[in-house]
Design a protein around this motif. Structure first.
Motif, PDB file in Angstrom:
ATOM      1  N   ALA A   1       0.832  -1.204   0.000  1.00 22.92           N
ATOM      2  CA  ALA A   1       0.000   0.000   0.000  1.00 22.92           C
ATOM      3  C   ALA A   1       0.862   1.248   0.000  1.00 22.92           C
ATOM      4  CB  ALA A   1      -0.906  -0.003   1.237  1.00 22.92           C
ATOM      5  N   PRO A   2       0.432   2.280  -0.683  1.00 19.43           N
ATOM      6  CA  PRO A   2       1.183   3.545  -0.685  1.00 19.43           C
ATOM      7  C   PRO A   2       1.353   4.082   0.733  1.00 19.43           C
ATOM      8  CG  PRO A   2      -0.524   3.572  -2.372  1.00 19.43           C
ATOM      9  CD  PRO A   2      -0.762   2.353  -1.538  1.00 19.43           C
ATOM     10  N   GLY A   3       2.511   4.642   1.011  1.00 19.39           N
ATOM     11  CA  GLY A   3       2.742   5.242   2.317  1.00 19.39           C
ATOM     12  C   GLY A   3       3.010   4.260   3.431  1.00 19.39           C
ATOM     13  N   LEU A   4       3.215   2.983   3.109  1.00 20.18           N
ATOM     14  CA  LEU A   4       3.412   1.970   4.147  1.00 20.18           C
ATOM     15  C   LEU A   4       4.568   2.314   5.078  1.00 20.18           C
ATOM     16  CD1 LEU A   4       2.717  -0.904   5.264  1.00 20.18           C
ATOM     17  CD2 LEU A   4       4.391  -1.801   3.625  1.00 20.18           C
ATOM     18  N   LEU A   5       5.634   2.903   4.531  1.00 22.05           N
ATOM     19  CA  LEU A   5       6.826   3.206   5.336  1.00 22.05           C
ATOM     20  C   LEU A   5       7.041   4.715   5.494  1.00 22.05           C
ATOM     21  CD1 LEU A   5       9.293   0.554   3.858  1.00 22.05           C
ATOM     22  CD2 LEU A   5       7.767   0.323   5.824  1.00 22.05           C
ATOM     23  N   ASP A   6       5.967   5.485   5.419  1.00 18.72           N
ATOM     24  CA  ASP A   6       6.079   6.935   5.565  1.00 18.72           C
ATOM     25  C   ASP A   6       6.836   7.306   6.840  1.00 18.72           C
ATOM     26  OD1 ASP A   6       4.890   7.706   3.259  1.00 18.72           O
ATOM     27  OD2 ASP A   6       2.969   8.302   4.137  1.00 18.72           O
TER      28      ASP A   6
ATOM     29  N   SER B   1       9.791   4.050  -2.529  1.00 20.20           N
ATOM     30  CA  SER B   1       8.474   4.080  -3.163  1.00 20.20           C
ATOM     31  C   SER B   1       7.353   3.971  -2.137  1.00 20.20           C
ATOM     32  CB  SER B   1       8.342   2.945  -4.183  1.00 20.20           C
ATOM     33  OG  SER B   1       8.118   1.691  -3.554  1.00 20.20           O
ATOM     34  N   LEU B   2       7.681   3.475  -0.957  1.00 21.06           N
ATOM     35  CA  LEU B   2       6.701   3.312   0.115  1.00 21.06           C
ATOM     36  C   LEU B   2       6.760   4.449   1.134  1.00 21.06           C
ATOM     37  CD1 LEU B   2       7.198  -0.521   0.613  1.00 21.06           C
ATOM     38  CD2 LEU B   2       5.237   0.612  -0.462  1.00 21.06           C
ATOM     39  N   GLY B   3       7.553   5.468   0.858  1.00 28.05           N
ATOM     40  CA  GLY B   3       7.575   6.652   1.703  1.00 28.05           C
ATOM     41  C   GLY B   3       8.766   6.790   2.608  1.00 28.05           C
ATOM     42  N   ALA B   4       9.665   5.815   2.616  1.00 24.18           N
ATOM     43  CA  ALA B   4      10.844   5.900   3.478  1.00 24.18           C
ATOM     44  C   ALA B   4      11.882   6.829   2.858  1.00 24.18           C
ATOM     45  CB  ALA B   4      11.455   4.519   3.688  1.00 24.18           C
ATOM     46  N   THR B   5      12.721   7.390   3.706  1.00 23.03           N
ATOM     47  CA  THR B   5      13.921   8.083   3.260  1.00 23.03           C
ATOM     48  C   THR B   5      15.078   7.103   3.364  1.00 23.03           C
ATOM     49  OG1 THR B   5      13.148  10.254   3.990  1.00 23.03           O
ATOM     50  CG2 THR B   5      15.524   9.976   3.729  1.00 23.03           C
ATOM     51  N   VAL B   6      15.805   6.916   2.283  1.00 25.31           N
ATOM     52  CA  VAL B   6      16.918   5.970   2.254  1.00 25.31           C
ATOM     53  C   VAL B   6      18.239   6.716   2.197  1.00 25.31           C
ATOM     54  CG1 VAL B   6      18.120   4.265   0.825  1.00 25.31           C
ATOM     55  CG2 VAL B   6      15.684   4.004   1.282  1.00 25.31           C
TER      56      VAL B   6
ATOM     57  N   ALA C   1      14.806  10.300  -6.932  1.00 21.23           N
ATOM     58  CA  ALA C   1      14.298  11.665  -7.046  1.00 21.23           C
ATOM     59  C   ALA C   1      13.362  11.813  -8.236  1.00 21.23           C
ATOM     60  CB  ALA C   1      15.466  12.645  -7.155  1.00 21.23           C
ATOM     61  N   ALA C   2      13.697  11.151  -9.347  1.00 18.82           N
ATOM     62  CA  ALA C   2      12.854  11.221 -10.541  1.00 18.82           C
ATOM     63  C   ALA C   2      11.465  10.640 -10.274  1.00 18.82           C
ATOM     64  CB  ALA C   2      13.518  10.492 -11.700  1.00 18.82           C
ATOM     65  N   GLY C   3      11.381   9.710  -9.332  1.00 17.39           N
ATOM     66  CA  GLY C   3      10.102   9.114  -8.991  1.00 17.39           C
ATOM     67  C   GLY C   3       9.404   9.782  -7.826  1.00 17.39           C
ATOM     68  N   GLY C   4       9.990  10.878  -7.346  1.00 18.21           N
ATOM     69  CA  GLY C   4       9.354  11.622  -6.263  1.00 18.21           C
ATOM     70  C   GLY C   4       9.719  11.151  -4.877  1.00 18.21           C
ATOM     71  N   GLY C   5      10.723  10.285  -4.764  1.00 18.19           N
ATOM     72  CA  GLY C   5      11.128   9.771  -3.455  1.00 18.19           C
ATOM     73  C   GLY C   5      12.280  10.549  -2.854  1.00 18.19           C
ATOM     74  N   LYS C   6      12.717  10.099  -1.675  1.00 17.79           N
ATOM     75  CA  LYS C   6      13.777  10.783  -0.945  1.00 17.79           C
ATOM     76  C   LYS C   6      14.926   9.811  -0.677  1.00 17.79           C
ATOM     77  CE  LYS C   6      10.325  13.506   1.589  1.00 17.79           C
ATOM     78  NZ  LYS C   6       9.789  13.794   2.948  1.00 17.79           N
ATOM     79  N   ALA C   7      16.103  10.191  -1.126  1.00 14.37           N
ATOM     80  CA  ALA C   7      17.290   9.365  -0.893  1.00 14.37           C
ATOM     81  C   ALA C   7      18.523  10.236  -0.854  1.00 14.37           C
ATOM     82  CB  ALA C   7      17.429   8.287  -1.970  1.00 14.37           C
ATOM     83  N   GLU C   8      19.504   9.772  -0.102  1.00 15.71           N
ATOM     84  CA  GLU C   8      20.808  10.413  -0.009  1.00 15.71           C
ATOM     85  C   GLU C   8      21.853   9.323  -0.157  1.00 15.71           C
ATOM     86  OE1 GLU C   8      20.985  12.023   3.905  1.00 15.71           O
ATOM     87  OE2 GLU C   8      19.071  13.087   3.741  1.00 15.71           O
TER      88      GLU C   8
ATOM     89  N   LEU D   1      15.696   1.457  10.196  1.00 17.63           N
ATOM     90  CA  LEU D   1      16.084   0.190   9.580  1.00 17.63           C
ATOM     91  C   LEU D   1      17.498   0.294   9.046  1.00 17.63           C
ATOM     92  CD1 LEU D   1      15.347  -2.653   8.272  1.00 17.63           C
ATOM     93  CD2 LEU D   1      14.682  -1.336   6.249  1.00 17.63           C
ATOM     94  N   LEU D   2      18.290  -0.738   9.321  1.00 12.68           N
ATOM     95  CA  LEU D   2      19.602  -0.906   8.702  1.00 12.68           C
ATOM     96  C   LEU D   2      19.572  -2.162   7.862  1.00 12.68           C
ATOM     97  CD1 LEU D   2      22.683  -0.523   8.270  1.00 12.68           C
ATOM     98  CD2 LEU D   2      23.018  -1.766  10.438  1.00 12.68           C
TER      99      LEU D   2
END
Length: 283
Positions: free
Chosen positions: A7-12, A35-40, A58-65, A93-94
């Protein structure tokens, strides 16, 4: 970018660290978690593939560093985890995905070669896990660790150094799951078998690549998405009671070397042959 399974937002709101996040299973995991809302926050030794992962997220609207990191460097690992806690306030999560090995007959492995594999897979995993626990999980009262190992478990001819290292990591997760349960930390090992990754296709001998699917009872290699889905499940509330176990995902490869029926042990119709009972004399 959305998940095909969850489901969308599962890991917001979750903050997830993934080592070896630039390619293969690590990258697929990073894409699924975001894609599930987490920052990676991805790490690895090479910046270029990590930047590619971040750009795709980023192209898919997610957050990552990302941060270039050698997980064998204890001071660098400590600084990496400190920075994440300082910027994000927590780690949920690790995923210990970084690792490595090479194919070699046991008698040809040098002390340096064996040591390198142990330092990367065991020492590196320990340092990442210890730093995440002491700097985030214990102070905040919980967290999850998923350490990627390998199947099969009944011996790994041709890669004895990796088999020994992965067994050590699995025992590490089992032991820490008991010792750190009082802090609300859950630790699991996930043991993938043969997966269709760029590493398999480009780093291993062609004879291995061409024939490895035939050693899997399901008759195919795993997909990167299938691994990512399992880790996302464990990261979600559905995974909250998993700890101290090894989850094998390998198409039954752990139970059998090769397809069934084996080799020539088939009848004319392709079915497994049955033992023929010859009548005893006098019957």
């Amino acid at each position: 970018m959305s998940s095909r399974i969850f489901a969308p937002g599962l890991l917001d709101g979750q903050v997830c660290v993934v080592s070896g996040a630039g390619t293969g299973l690590g990258k697929a995991t990073a894409l699924e978690l975001t894609s599930l809302g987490a920052t990676v926050i991805g790490c690895g030794r090479r910046e270029e593939p990590l930047q590619g992962m971040v750009d795709q997220v980023a192209a898919g609207g997610g957050k990552a560093e990302f941060e270039a990191l050698d997980i064998r460097d204890d001071e660098a690992v400590d600084g990496f985890m400190d920075g994440i806690v300082e910027r994000h306030g927590r780690i949920d999560l690790l995923v210990n995905n970084a690792g490595g090995q090479f194919m070699s007959p046991a008698e040809a492995i040098t002390p340096k070669g064996f040591r390198t594999v142990i330092e990367l897979n065991v020492q590196g995993t320990w340092q990442m896990t210890h730093a995440a626990a002491t700097k985030a999980f214990i102070p905040q009262g919980g967290g999850k660790v998923v350490s990627v190992t390998l199947s099969p478990h009944h011996g790994m001819p041709g890669m004895v150094h990796s088999g020994a290292a992965r067994a050590a990591v699995e025992n590490m997760m089992r032991t820490l799951s008991v010792e750190w349960s009082r802090y609300g930390i859950k630790l699991v090992a996930v043991a993938p078998g043969q997966f269709d990754t760029e590493t398999l296709r480009t780093k291993y001998p062609k004879v291995i690549v061409d024939n490895v699917a035939g050693t899997v009872p399901l008759g195919r290699l795993g997909t990167e998405e299938e691994m990512a889905w399992l880790i996302a499940y464990l990261a979600s509330p559905a995974g909250d009671f998993y700890s101290g176990t090894v989850i094998t995902i390998d198409g039954a490869r752990d139970n059998w070397f090769g397809s069934w029926p084996p080799g020539r042990a088939v009848g004319e119709g392709g079915e497994p042959v049955a033992e023929e009972r010859k009548p005893k004399s006098g019957e």
